[in-house]
Scaffold this motif. Structure first.
Motif, PDB file in Angstrom:
ATOM      1  N   PHE B  86      -2.646  11.442 -26.025  1.00 15.97           N
ATOM      2  CA  PHE B  86      -1.673  12.436 -25.561  1.00 15.97           C
ATOM      3  C   PHE B  86      -2.007  12.995 -24.186  1.00 15.97           C
ATOM      4  O   PHE B  86      -1.116  13.287 -23.406  1.00 15.97           O
ATOM      5  CB  PHE B  86      -1.556  13.592 -26.554  1.00 15.97           C
ATOM      6  N   SER B  87      -3.297  13.193 -23.912  1.00 13.92           N
ATOM      7  CA  SER B  87      -3.601  13.829 -22.631  1.00 13.92           C
ATOM      8  C   SER B  87      -3.564  12.826 -21.483  1.00 13.92           C
ATOM      9  O   SER B  87      -3.567  13.214 -20.331  1.00 13.92           O
ATOM     10  CB  SER B  87      -4.947  14.552 -22.680  1.00 13.92           C
ATOM     11  N   THR B  88      -3.523  11.515 -21.786  1.00 16.06           N
ATOM     12  CA  THR B  88      -3.515  10.557 -20.682  1.00 16.06           C
ATOM     13  C   THR B  88      -2.177   9.845 -20.501  1.00 16.06           C
ATOM     14  O   THR B  88      -1.905   9.340 -19.421  1.00 16.06           O
ATOM     15  CB  THR B  88      -4.606   9.479 -20.869  1.00 16.06           C
ATOM     16  N   VAL B  89      -1.348   9.791 -21.550  1.00 18.51           N
ATOM     17  CA  VAL B  89      -0.158   8.947 -21.444  1.00 18.51           C
ATOM     18  C   VAL B  89       0.826   9.492 -20.395  1.00 18.51           C
ATOM     19  O   VAL B  89       1.389   8.729 -19.602  1.00 18.51           O
ATOM     20  CB  VAL B  89       0.510   8.745 -22.832  1.00 18.51           C
ATOM     21  N   GLY B  90       0.955  10.810 -20.332  1.00 18.58           N
ATOM     22  CA  GLY B  90       1.808  11.417 -19.308  1.00 18.58           C
ATOM     23  C   GLY B  90       1.310  11.100 -17.909  1.00 18.58           C
ATOM     24  O   GLY B  90       2.056  10.568 -17.072  1.00 18.58           O
ATOM     25  N   PRO B  91       0.027  11.418 -17.634  1.00 17.49           N
ATOM     26  CA  PRO B  91      -0.534  11.104 -16.322  1.00 17.49           C
ATOM     27  C   PRO B  91      -0.397   9.630 -15.931  1.00 17.49           C
ATOM     28  O   PRO B  91      -0.110   9.331 -14.775  1.00 17.49           O
ATOM     29  CB  PRO B  91      -2.015  11.474 -16.474  1.00 17.49           C
ATOM     30  N   VAL B  92      -0.566   8.707 -16.877  1.00 20.10           N
ATOM     31  CA  VAL B  92      -0.452   7.287 -16.534  1.00 20.10           C
ATOM     32  C   VAL B  92       0.954   6.998 -16.023  1.00 20.10           C
ATOM     33  O   VAL B  92       1.130   6.396 -14.955  1.00 20.10           O
ATOM     34  CB  VAL B  92      -0.740   6.387 -17.757  1.00 20.10           C
ATOM     35  N   ILE B  93       1.965   7.455 -16.768  1.00 21.65           N
ATOM     36  CA  ILE B  93       3.343   7.136 -16.397  1.00 21.65           C
ATOM     37  C   ILE B  93       3.734   7.842 -15.095  1.00 21.65           C
ATOM     38  O   ILE B  93       4.141   7.213 -14.120  1.00 21.65           O
ATOM     39  CB  ILE B  93       4.303   7.528 -17.543  1.00 21.65           C
ATOM     40  N   VAL B  94       3.549   9.167 -15.089  1.00 27.30           N
ATOM     41  CA  VAL B  94       3.957   9.940 -13.907  1.00 27.30           C
ATOM     42  C   VAL B  94       3.149   9.530 -12.679  1.00 27.30           C
ATOM     43  O   VAL B  94       3.700   9.280 -11.599  1.00 27.30           O
ATOM     44  CB  VAL B  94       3.788  11.449 -14.187  1.00 27.30           C
ATOM     45  N   GLY B  95       1.831   9.439 -12.847  1.00 24.93           N
ATOM     46  CA  GLY B  95       0.964   9.098 -11.725  1.00 24.93           C
ATOM     47  C   GLY B  95       1.286   7.726 -11.157  1.00 24.93           C
ATOM     48  O   GLY B  95       1.382   7.546  -9.946  1.00 24.93           O
ATOM     49  N   THR B  96       1.474   6.744 -12.060  1.00 26.85           N
ATOM     50  CA  THR B  96       1.779   5.395 -11.594  1.00 26.85           C
ATOM     51  C   THR B  96       3.103   5.369 -10.844  1.00 26.85           C
ATOM     52  O   THR B  96       3.214   4.751  -9.778  1.00 26.85           O
ATOM     53  CB  THR B  96       1.834   4.419 -12.785  1.00 26.85           C
ATOM     54  N   LEU B  97       4.110   6.070 -11.393  1.00 27.69           N
ATOM     55  CA  LEU B  97       5.412   6.102 -10.724  1.00 27.69           C
ATOM     56  C   LEU B  97       5.310   6.713  -9.335  1.00 27.69           C
ATOM     57  O   LEU B  97       5.761   6.128  -8.346  1.00 27.69           O
ATOM     58  CB  LEU B  97       6.396   6.928 -11.558  1.00 27.69           C
ATOM     59  N   ILE B  98       4.681   7.892  -9.273  1.00 25.14           N
ATOM     60  CA  ILE B  98       4.575   8.574  -7.980  1.00 25.14           C
ATOM     61  C   ILE B  98       3.768   7.733  -6.998  1.00 25.14           C
ATOM     62  O   ILE B  98       4.178   7.517  -5.854  1.00 25.14           O
ATOM     63  CB  ILE B  98       3.937   9.970  -8.163  1.00 25.14           C
ATOM     64  N   GLY B  99       2.629   7.222  -7.465  1.00 22.34           N
ATOM     65  CA  GLY B  99       1.777   6.417  -6.600  1.00 22.34           C
ATOM     66  C   GLY B  99       2.499   5.176  -6.089  1.00 22.34           C
ATOM     67  O   GLY B  99       2.381   4.801  -4.923  1.00 22.34           O
ATOM     68  N   THR B 100       3.269   4.550  -6.986  1.00 22.41           N
ATOM     69  CA  THR B 100       3.998   3.345  -6.609  1.00 22.41           C
ATOM     70  C   THR B 100       5.038   3.649  -5.533  1.00 22.41           C
ATOM     71  O   THR B 100       5.115   2.969  -4.505  1.00 22.41           O
ATOM     72  CB  THR B 100       4.710   2.764  -7.844  1.00 22.41           C
ATOM     73  N   LEU B 101       5.823   4.707  -5.769  1.00 27.08           N
ATOM     74  CA  LEU B 101       6.870   5.053  -4.801  1.00 27.08           C
ATOM     75  C   LEU B 101       6.259   5.455  -3.465  1.00 27.08           C
ATOM     76  O   LEU B 101       6.718   5.009  -2.407  1.00 27.08           O
ATOM     77  CB  LEU B 101       7.743   6.187  -5.360  1.00 27.08           C
ATOM     78  N   VAL B 102       5.207   6.262  -3.529  1.00 30.57           N
ATOM     79  CA  VAL B 102       4.573   6.702  -2.291  1.00 30.57           C
ATOM     80  C   VAL B 102       3.970   5.516  -1.553  1.00 30.57           C
ATOM     81  O   VAL B 102       4.085   5.386  -0.332  1.00 30.57           O
ATOM     82  CB  VAL B 102       3.489   7.771  -2.607  1.00 30.57           C
ATOM     83  N   GLY B 103       3.351   4.600  -2.311  1.00 32.49           N
ATOM     84  CA  GLY B 103       2.750   3.428  -1.689  1.00 32.49           C
ATOM     85  C   GLY B 103       3.798   2.536  -1.042  1.00 32.49           C
ATOM     86  O   GLY B 103       3.574   1.948   0.008  1.00 32.49           O
ATOM     87  N   TYR B 104       4.966   2.453  -1.668  1.00 28.73           N
ATOM     88  CA  TYR B 104       6.003   1.558  -1.155  1.00 28.73           C
ATOM     89  C   TYR B 104       6.716   2.167   0.045  1.00 28.73           C
ATOM     90  O   TYR B 104       6.932   1.508   1.045  1.00 28.73           O
ATOM     91  CB  TYR B 104       7.017   1.251  -2.252  1.00 28.73           C
ATOM     92  N   TYR B 105       7.054   3.468  -0.074  1.00 29.44           N
ATOM     93  CA  TYR B 105       7.839   4.089   0.993  1.00 29.44           C
ATOM     94  C   TYR B 105       6.989   4.749   2.077  1.00 29.44           C
ATOM     95  O   TYR B 105       7.414   4.842   3.211  1.00 29.44           O
ATOM     96  CB  TYR B 105       8.827   5.110   0.403  1.00 29.44           C
ATOM     97  N   GLY B 106       5.789   5.226   1.722  1.00 28.76           N
ATOM     98  CA  GLY B 106       4.928   5.870   2.719  1.00 28.76           C
ATOM     99  C   GLY B 106       5.557   7.142   3.251  1.00 28.76           C
ATOM    100  O   GLY B 106       6.263   7.844   2.531  1.00 28.76           O
ATOM    101  N   GLY B 107       5.300   7.434   4.525  1.00 26.40           N
ATOM    102  CA  GLY B 107       5.920   8.586   5.167  1.00 26.40           C
ATOM    103  C   GLY B 107       5.258   9.902   4.782  1.00 26.40           C
ATOM    104  O   GLY B 107       4.082   9.939   4.433  1.00 26.40           O
ATOM    105  N   PHE B 108       6.071  10.956   4.805  1.00 21.85           N
ATOM    106  CA  PHE B 108       5.542  12.307   4.628  1.00 21.85           C
ATOM    107  C   PHE B 108       4.926  12.478   3.234  1.00 21.85           C
ATOM    108  O   PHE B 108       3.873  13.092   3.076  1.00 21.85           O
ATOM    109  CB  PHE B 108       6.655  13.332   4.845  1.00 21.85           C
ATOM    110  N   ALA B 109       5.587  11.885   2.211  1.00 17.02           N
ATOM    111  CA  ALA B 109       5.086  12.005   0.844  1.00 17.02           C
ATOM    112  C   ALA B 109       3.662  11.457   0.752  1.00 17.02           C
ATOM    113  O   ALA B 109       2.834  11.968   0.006  1.00 17.02           O
ATOM    114  CB  ALA B 109       6.008  11.263  -0.120  1.00 17.02           C
TER     115      ALA B 109
END
Lengths: 312, 277
Positions: B86-109
């Motif tokens: 329970f304490s890791t499943v949220g971070p895995v999903i949210v973190g991976t999504l954010i990291g992926t988008l930030v890695g792909y788009y870059g910029g200010f984020a």
């Protein structure tokens, strides 16, 4: 770029980090649900009592002016008053911090003393029974919670065999080192497991470098080759790891101090949580963050000093 | 380990993965069906057998209320496994999504994320989690929230780094050349190739979550009584260490075994992914 320009740049880089830390800690206490006043007074508090506490904490002001007040106090080195003990938070931290710092430093020295010889042994006897056994032991050790290891030490070496004292700080330098030995060892073993593993890998890598062959061909003794060439180069990659883990070490100190009943800042933090002493929680979190940031900066500077390629 | 030769071992399951998976499977069965595995009711008081040492009737002894330690440890598996997931499943999903988008788009984020990572790694993880729990109040739900608030950053950092590598590879250029939209490129092409290290780290992270959860349980900030949780069980026995060591020692072994299981499985998965490449 010279070394001093690198130092300056590194210091400037850390300014936004410090700013963000400050904002985050400020928001942490104020934006999360549950306000200090009702938490301190409980469910049946009267509205006037809540208002009085809020006024004394300044939590009744708009958030922007609260932040300005917070910043202003921070800059003048004032972290507020402890709600439970009615003394300035800075005074409390000043009293307790030396114990925690001493414990962390002691643990680091022990970890170094353990990991350097072991890493060499493991690298030189690579994939032999000794190396495999130690690797297994460290893997197991990493799954061992600090508080459990501490309790085991305390019971076996303290209460049963009576080799070490079970609490207190002791008197004089020798007494203090003797009393702090078990807590420091508890903290050191976790760190040693991480460091030994990385140092072993680094030594194996350095041993394959051409300059090591050259040093041997020059006829240097194996002791000089290992001590002067291999160790120094292998340590460079490990220094950063030391820095990162020192931060976690300070976190571990919170637990170790609780297990061994030591009067450090970790115990202070736990006591403050149960006593809902928000100014102390805020001040301590701030202190921890600043301390670890400084450790990171020093680590980077030290690494650059060891290996100038970092900034060139 | 250094990469000095090509790994010529046949592509079959390695011992770490087998042992790790075996430990985790046993834990999962115990967590799902503790009533069939545990010999006693974990909450039943037995004042005729308080602080009884390990015996055939009570393999791991009993605590100060005569509760069977083995049964309490087995029931606690459910709570500690819950903490791991329970304490890791949220971070895995949210973190991976954010990291992926930030890695792909870059910029200010990207700048914001990097600063945030700097700050979060600055805090000792434990102190930050304790600080958040201090404000939310002790308890399991707040423990999940506290870990989640901090932990996603590590997954975001990892996912960002992986995506940065993947998006420069030929196949990613090819996908863009074919005119695929960003969503298709990210989720059908880049993410599946970047997910390996994230899953490996997740295994390690679940082990860390158990260590953290039990530490907080020990401090009284995690699972609250009467819930049986390994760290809280250890805390139950800390005042009896000199006379009734079994209350403390056995739950600790459970933590070590669980942590060992997760890290073996994590190593095994990492090994498997490495050799598939």
């Amino acid at each position: 770029m010279g070394y001093w320009r690198f130092v300056l740049r590194r210091l400037l880089q850390s300014a936004p980090t410090f700013a963000l830390i400050t904002v985050l800690i400020f928001l942490l206490v104020r934006l999360l649900p549950g306000d200090p006043a009702s938490a301190m007074l409980g469910d049946r508090a009267t509205d006037e009592a809540v208002a009085r506490i809020n006024a004394s904490l300044g939590t009744d002001l708009p958030i922007a002016s609260q932040f300005l007040r917070f910043l202003g106090r921070l800059l003048s080195g004032d972290l507020g008053q402890s709600q439970a003990l009615h003394v300035p938070v800075t005074e409390l931290i000043g009293e307790r911090m030396p114990v925690t710092l001493l414990l962390a430093a002691y643990a680091m020295v022990l970890a170094t003393l353990i990991s350097i010889p072991l890493a060499f042994l493991m690298a030189l006897y690579r994939d032999r029974p000794l190396d495999i056994a130690l690797r297994g032991a460290f893997q197991l050790g990493l799954s061992m919670p600090t508080f459990y290891l501490g309790l085991l030490f305390l019971t076996v070496l303290g209460a049963h065999l009576r080799i070490f004292p079970v609490g207190g700080l002791g008197r004089g330098p020798v007494g203090i080192l003797y009393h702090l030995f078990l807590p420091a060892l508890t903290l050191a073993l976790g760190l040693a497991a991480v460091i030994t593993r990385s140092l072993r890998a680094a030594i194996l890598e350095v041993l394959q470098a051409d300059y090591i062959d050259f040093a041997r061909a020059k006829g240097l003794s194996e002791r000089v080759v290992l001590g002067r060439h291999v160790l120094r180069n292998a340590l460079i990659s490990t220094v950063t790891l030391f820095g990162i883990n020192l931060g976690q070490l300070i976190g571990g100190a919170v637990i170790t101090e609780t297990v061994f009943s030591l009067p450090g800042v970790g115990r202070l933090l736990i006591d403050a949580i149960f006593g809902r002493d928000y100014p102390v929680i805020e001040g301590l979190t701030m202190c921890f963050a600043v301390l670890v940031s400084i450790i990171f900066i020093v680590t980077d500077l030290f690494q650059a000093w060891l290996d100038p390629r970092v900034y060139r | 380990m250094t990469v000095d030769t090509v790994d010529r071992r046949p592509n079959r399951l390695q011992p770490p993965l087998i042992f790790g998976t075996a430990i985790l499977t046993l834990m999962l069965i115990t967590a799902l069906l503790p009533q069939f595995v545990a010999p006693y009711d974990p909450t039943r008081f037995d004042y005729h057998a308080t602080l009884a040492p390990p015996s055939l009737a009570h393999l791991f002894g009993t605590d100060m209320y005569g509760r069977d330690i083995l049964s309490r440890i087995l029931w606690a598996t459910r709570i500690d496994l819950q903490i791991a997931v329970f304490s890791t499943v949220g971070p895995v999903i949210v973190g991976t999504l954010i990291g992926t988008l930030v890695g792909y788009y870059g910029g200010f984020a990207d700048i914001v994320l990097n600063r945030l990572v700097d700050v979060v790694v600055t805090f000792p993880f434990l102190v930050l989690v304790i600080g958040i729990i201090a404000i939310l109040g002790p308890g399991l739900t707040n423990l999940y929230i506290a870990i989640g608030l901090v932990d996603w950053v590590f997954f975001a950092r990892l996912a960002r780094a992986e995506i940065l590598v993947q998006r420069r590879l030929d196949y990613a250029h090819a996908a863009r050349g074919l005119g695929y939209g960003p969503a298709r490129i990210i989720f059908r092409h880049l993410l599946p190739n970047a997910i390996g290290p994230i899953i490996t780290y997740w295994m390690t992270d679940m082990a860390l979550a158990i260590l953290l959860g039990s530490s907080l349980g020990y401090l009284g900030l995690g699972a609250q009584p009467p819930l049986a949780e390994w760290g809280a069980l250890i805390a139950d026995g800390k005042n009896f260490m000199a006379t009734a060591w079994w209350i403390t020692v056995f739950p600790g072994i459970a933590i070590v075994v669980a942590g060992f299981g997760f890290s073996l499985a994590g190593d095994g998965v990492a090994d498997l992914l490495r050799r598939r490449e």
